[in-house]
Design a protein around this motif. Structure first.
Motif, PDB file in Angstrom:
ATOM      1  N   VAL A 395       0.614  -1.281   0.086  1.00 33.43           N
ATOM      2  CA  VAL A 395       0.267  -0.072   0.013  1.00 33.43           C
ATOM      3  C   VAL A 395       0.986   1.159  -0.003  1.00 33.43           C
ATOM      4  O   VAL A 395       1.839   1.453   0.781  1.00 33.43           O
ATOM      5  N   ILE A 396       0.422   2.310  -0.947  1.00 35.19           N
ATOM      6  CA  ILE A 396       1.186   3.397  -0.951  1.00 35.19           C
ATOM      7  C   ILE A 396       0.556   4.760  -1.086  1.00 35.19           C
ATOM      8  O   ILE A 396      -0.677   4.614  -1.355  1.00 35.19           O
ATOM      9  N   SER A 397       1.031   5.605  -0.536  1.00 38.91           N
ATOM     10  CA  SER A 397       0.185   7.184  -0.815  1.00 38.91           C
ATOM     11  C   SER A 397       1.083   7.984  -1.469  1.00 38.91           C
ATOM     12  O   SER A 397       2.087   8.293  -1.170  1.00 38.91           O
ATOM     13  N   SER A 398       0.462   8.404  -2.547  1.00 40.27           N
ATOM     14  CA  SER A 398       0.921   9.327  -3.050  1.00 40.27           C
ATOM     15  C   SER A 398       0.041   9.855  -4.426  1.00 40.27           C
ATOM     16  O   SER A 398      -0.884   9.183  -4.752  1.00 40.27           O
ATOM     17  N   PRO A 399       0.049  11.224  -4.986  1.00 42.41           N
ATOM     18  CA  PRO A 399      -0.658  11.565  -5.980  1.00 42.41           C
ATOM     19  C   PRO A 399      -0.281  10.868  -7.326  1.00 42.41           C
ATOM     20  O   PRO A 399      -1.164  10.756  -7.972  1.00 42.41           O
ATOM     21  N   GLN A 400       0.780  10.053  -7.328  1.00 40.17           N
ATOM     22  CA  GLN A 400       1.063   9.537  -8.578  1.00 40.17           C
ATOM     23  C   GLN A 400       1.094   7.997  -8.210  1.00 40.17           C
ATOM     24  O   GLN A 400       1.619   7.229  -8.768  1.00 40.17           O
ATOM     25  N   ALA A 401       0.181   7.552  -7.148  1.00 42.66           N
ATOM     26  CA  ALA A 401       0.361   6.098  -6.624  1.00 42.66           C
ATOM     27  C   ALA A 401      -0.069   5.165  -7.691  1.00 42.66           C
ATOM     28  O   ALA A 401       0.331   4.133  -7.847  1.00 42.66           O
ATOM     29  N   ARG A 402      -1.149   5.668  -8.698  1.00 45.94           N
ATOM     30  CA  ARG A 402      -1.579   4.450  -9.688  1.00 45.94           C
ATOM     31  C   ARG A 402      -0.566   4.262 -10.843  1.00 45.94           C
ATOM     32  O   ARG A 402      -0.300   3.114 -11.005  1.00 45.94           O
TER      33      ARG A 402
END
Length: 466
Positions: A395-402
């Motif tokens: 699981v990652i959190s980032s505006p560019q996560a996708r």
């Protein structure tokens, strides 16, 4: 205009036929359809179903599917709607077959250590019945109170004790399934040995509702452990965690029932989310939750404590705490179980469910984190999962996560792994299926789908497109 009139006429004829086949409460249309059927644990859009079927038995499922098949009406199969790959989300024009009213669970058969459960029965009900009769059911997941037996079968659920008891398919002794045209395949004999041709029941386990609708299952139960103890261990590296896994496996063999890995962001976040005191004071780059189950006496429990003491003295771990009571045991599991709930409170989250051979895990984790940070250096990682069977919830959190998770899937495939260890493909992971399945395999899956559901009415567009 005539096409629209024809569609409306077909809809009316189908609904009239269904109304004639089913009792009133089994068919919902219009305002009677509540928003429950559009719920999704990841908050993604789901259309309003054209209608909702709520059968109470296999005969009603059969009649409903036969009617919908005649009218080429696409259907979505619903269990507890706890899936994480979107197979249950509804597209425009689809109807729903909900198994929410098929909740019956039979008596435990002690001679065979099995129980007959209907598809809509919650997993927790089966677990508690097994416990009350001196048994254990081998699958446990965080959504146990809502997730249903049918949904678990359809996704081949895994969970925290796969390393000892296997995936859900290992728990199935018999299955009753309805095909798209209403044909009933029923084999509920629960035979340990039956080598008379294809094992058809296993075809439907993990098929995500695309091949048939499971209505009942004979489930295997396991002897209830004499005792169980768990420990939270702080380790300095993934290599140290894997070394500890190897050590515990060699010493305790099948008594080692769980071996969970948690990175600090997930672990500390869950502790804060629960508003509980930290079980250990040390801060480390990796945390392990290990569990052993015993069947006879306390000797293995004492050996577990001694083993962890040796690990601490050798410096392989910096801190550890062993549960001394059922309350402490559950408190450690509560932290692990709450990680998904905690993560759902965060923004810009994308979760991957990957598996990688344990001997490739260290290289994969290092390379994937570097690749994700190359896309967004400020990415936050909330990684946890079942290291004992090579499964991480990445699981990652980032505006560019996708964009980043796509790179993670590619690297998982490059390391001989899977893009979906236990959550399935659904609609969310179709674009990456080719990374881990050859064209020949996908073509073969399509052939099976065509043979069993030629009009493609069941969970259309899930796993792959036709």
């Amino acid at each position: 205009m005539s096409d629209q009139t024809d569609i409306a006429s077909a809809d009316e004829r189908l609904l009239n036929r269904l109304a004639g086949l089913l009792p009133p409460a089994a068919l919902l249309v219009g305002d009677a359809i509540g928003g429950t059927y559009q719920e999704d644990r990841r908050g993604r859009f789901s259309a309003t179903p054209r209608f909702v079927l709520r059968p109470t038995n296999t005969a009603e499922v059969s009649a409903s599917l036969a009617a919908c098949n005649d009218f080429r009406q696409p259907l979505v199969v619903h269990g507890g709607r706890t899936g994480l790959s979107g197979a249950h989300r509804i597209r425009d024009g689809e109807g729903v077959v909900s198994l929410e009213r098929m909740t019956g669970v039979g008596k435990v058969l002690h001679e065979s250590a099995t129980v007959l459960a209907s598809a809509g029965a919650p997993l927790q009900v089966v677990q508690e019945l097994a416990q009350a009769n001196g048994y254990l059911f081998g699958v446990d997941i965080g959504a146990r109170g809502t997730a249903t037996i049918g949904g678990n079968l359809a996704t081949n659920a895994g969970g925290i004790r796969v390393m000892r008891y296997g995936m859900f398919r290992a728990q199935v002794a018999g299955l009753e399934t309805v095909l798209a045209d209403g044909t009933i395949l029923s084999d509920l004999r629960g035979l340990e040995k039956d080598n008379t041709g294809y094992d058809l029941k296993q075809l439907f386990v993990g098929s995500e509702g695309t091949l048939g609708v499971v209505t009942r299952a004979v489930l295997k139960l396991h002897p209830k452990p004499f005792d169980a103890v768990n420990a939270l261990i702080a380790v300095s590296s993934l290599a140290a965690a894997i070394s500890l896994l190897e050590r515990l496996r060699k010493q305790f063999r099948s008594a080692l029932s769980a071996f969970e890995l948690m990175l600090p962001e997930a672990f500390d976040g869950a502790v804060d989310y629960l508003k509980v005191q930290r079980p250990i004071t040390s801060h480390a780059p990796f945390y392990v939750l290990a569990e052993i189950e015993t069947s006879a006496n306390s000797a293995e429990l004492d050996a577990f404590s001694a083993c962890l003491m040796e690990v601490l003295e050798e410096g392989s771990a910096s801190d550890a705490v062993i549960s001394q009571s059922s309350r402490e045991y559950q408190a450690l599991w509560d932290i692990r179980d709450s990680m998904a709930d905690y993560i759902r409170t965060l923004d810009n989250i994308v979760g991957g469910d990957i598996s990688v051979p344990v001997n490739r895990m260290e290289a994969f984790l290092s390379q994937s984190k570097a690749a994700v940070r190359a896309i967004d250096p400020l990415t936050r990682f909330f990684i946890f999962g079942h290291l004992g069977d090579g499964n991480l919830h990445y699981v990652i959190s980032s505006p560019q996560a996708r964009e980043a998770i796509s790179r993670v899937y590619q690297l998982a495939a490059d390391h001989g792994g899977s893009i979906s260890a236990e959550h399935g493909i659904g609609v969310d992971k179709k674009q990456w299926l080719h990374l881990v399945r050859s064209e020949a395999e996908i073509v073969t899956m399509r052939r099976i789908k065509t043979a069993l559901d030629p009009n493609c009415i069941l969970n259309r567009g899930r796993i792959f497109d036709m």
